[in-house]
Motif scaffolding. Structure first.
Motif, PDB file in Angstrom:
ATOM      1  N   ASN A 178       0.844  -1.186   0.000  1.00  0.00           N
ATOM      2  CA  ASN A 178       0.000   0.000   0.000  1.00  0.00           C
ATOM      3  C   ASN A 178       0.884   1.243   0.000  1.00  0.00           C
ATOM      4  O   ASN A 178       1.722   1.418   0.896  1.00  0.00           O
ATOM      5  N   GLU A 179       0.693   2.101  -0.985  1.00  0.00           N
ATOM      6  CA  GLU A 179       1.540   3.285  -1.151  1.00  0.00           C
ATOM      7  C   GLU A 179       1.431   4.279   0.005  1.00  0.00           C
ATOM      8  O   GLU A 179       2.279   5.153   0.159  1.00  0.00           O
ATOM      9  N   ILE A 180       0.405   4.126   0.820  1.00  0.00           N
ATOM     10  CA  ILE A 180       0.201   5.066   1.926  1.00  0.00           C
ATOM     11  C   ILE A 180       1.395   5.075   2.883  1.00  0.00           C
ATOM     12  O   ILE A 180       1.633   6.047   3.597  1.00  0.00           O
ATOM     13  N   HIS A 181       2.181   3.996   2.885  1.00  0.00           N
ATOM     14  CA  HIS A 181       3.292   3.880   3.834  1.00  0.00           C
ATOM     15  C   HIS A 181       4.615   4.441   3.299  1.00  0.00           C
ATOM     16  O   HIS A 181       5.535   4.680   4.077  1.00  0.00           O
ATOM     17  N   ARG A 182       4.727   4.630   2.000  1.00  0.00           N
ATOM     18  CA  ARG A 182       6.022   4.905   1.388  1.00  0.00           C
ATOM     19  C   ARG A 182       6.747   6.117   1.983  1.00  0.00           C
ATOM     20  O   ARG A 182       7.900   6.023   2.428  1.00  0.00           O
ATOM     21  N   ASN A 183       6.115   7.265   1.984  1.00  0.00           N
ATOM     22  CA  ASN A 183       6.800   8.494   2.425  1.00  0.00           C
ATOM     23  C   ASN A 183       7.259   8.409   3.871  1.00  0.00           C
ATOM     24  O   ASN A 183       8.373   8.836   4.206  1.00  0.00           O
ATOM     25  N   GLU A 184       6.403   7.855   4.731  1.00  0.00           N
ATOM     26  CA  GLU A 184       6.776   7.759   6.144  1.00  0.00           C
ATOM     27  C   GLU A 184       7.980   6.840   6.331  1.00  0.00           C
ATOM     28  O   GLU A 184       8.870   7.127   7.141  1.00  0.00           O
TER      29      GLU A 184
END
Length: 338
Positions: A178-184
């Motif tokens: 899930n891309e929601i985790h990438r930046n963090e």
């Protein structure tokens, strides 16, 4: 007047939403070296739910009280235990399951909580921090220049490994869905983050490592996802099984035959059995020191539910892309007396 204890217990293996149920029980007398802890908060971890589904049925005797960690206040002690502990916030570990209002624990394994720690932080100090710290600093002894590949990159424990990479100097590559985790994850210190739904993980890993592969792969998922990590290892690399989020065991025979990799499973339960009491406390001292120095941050809390609303809490943990921890909480009004 006796205090009744509400516990979350399962009598059969299966879906936690179907198998977990509240039971009212009497609190049995404390053994001489035990403490009684009135719980404040307990997180819901994958490691709490996987046993309920039956993945470790060979070592669980039913009925069983769920939950492995949490924080509370010591309200009573056995006759051989110092009364000075009463009123102290503590983690009641290696005793009974923590998804109950009152937990009994051997006094030698109780971990007192620094006053500066919130209950949100204190409730999470055991499963993920202790596991990751032991694996990185001791079991694998990771050092600067080492490369570590790990799946379930969006999990709380992967975030802990990522922060430890900054401290110990190794490079971590994470697999997410899930891309929601990438930046963090990049903000926490990840070297590379790959999305398994859009990238060929083996090709991506080989590309960034110059075709050599990684030194270590850690599998928290099992099944095909776990087997994929074995393909990404360099020659004589190390493969470690840590979790079973998919509920499916990796095919160890296949991995050994195709890649020459022997089975290697890290079990915190096993480490606990072998560690001395002084070593156990030393590892917690090291973890607490890291957090006090703000070198490590634990997961944010994005949901708190009263103990009796456990089904709503379980539903919350199943939200896709869920970031942060969900807590089961208690207050004095939950206590029933008769």
């Amino acid at each position: 007047m006796k205090v009744k204890n509400l516990v979350l217990q399962y009598e059969e293996f299966g879906d936690p939403l179907e198998r977990l149920a509240l039971h009212e029980m009497e609190i049995t007398p404390l053994q001489p070296n035990e403490v009684l802890v009135k719980m404040i908060a307990s997180p819901i971890n994958p490691s709490d739910l996987i046993p309920i589904r039956g993945s470790y049925s060979h070592r669980i005797s039913l009925p069983f009280i769920a939950g492995y960690e949490g924080v509370g206040v010591i309200v009573d002690v056995g006759k051989n235990t110092s009364a000075s502990l009463i009123g102290k916030r503590a983690l009641p570990l290696r005793g009974e399951g923590t998804w109950q209002q009152f937990v009994k624990s051997p006094s030698e394994f109780v971990i007192q909580v620094p006053d500066s720690f919130s209950n949100d932080v204190a409730s999470q100090l055991y499963i993920n921090p202790l596991t990751a710290w032991i694996i990185c600093s001791e079991y694998l002894a990771l050092k600067p220049g080492d490369t570590l590949l790990m799946n379930a990159g969006g999990s709380a424990i992967a975030r802990f490994f990522t922060q430890l990479s900054n401290i110990l100097g190794f490079s971590i590559l994470l697999v997410i869905r899930n891309e929601i985790h990438r930046n963090e994850l990049y903000e926490l210190g990840a070297w590379k983050v790959f999305n398994s739904s859009t990238a060929n993980i083996n090709e991506a890993v080989m590309d960034v490592t110059g075709g050599k592969g990684v030194d270590v792969s850690i599998d928290s998922v099992g099944g095909e996802s776990g087997e994929l990590l074995a393909k990404c290892l360099k020659q004589n690399g190390r493969y470690l099984s840590l979790g079973l989020l998919s509920g499916i065991q990796v095919d160890w025979e296949k991995i050994n035959k195709e890649f020459g990799i022997p089975p290697d499973l890290f079990s915190l339960r096993r480490w606990n059995q072998l560690a001395s009491t002084s070593r156990w406390h030393q590892k917690f001292t090291e973890i607490i020191d890291l957090i006090l120095k703000e070198n490590i941050k634990l997961a944010k809390i994005n949901g708190k539910y009263k103990f009796k609303d456990f089904k709503h809490a379980l539903h919350h943990t199943q939200i896709p892309g869920n970031k942060g921890k969900v807590l089961l909480t208690h207050d004095l009004n939950d206590i029933r007396q008769q």
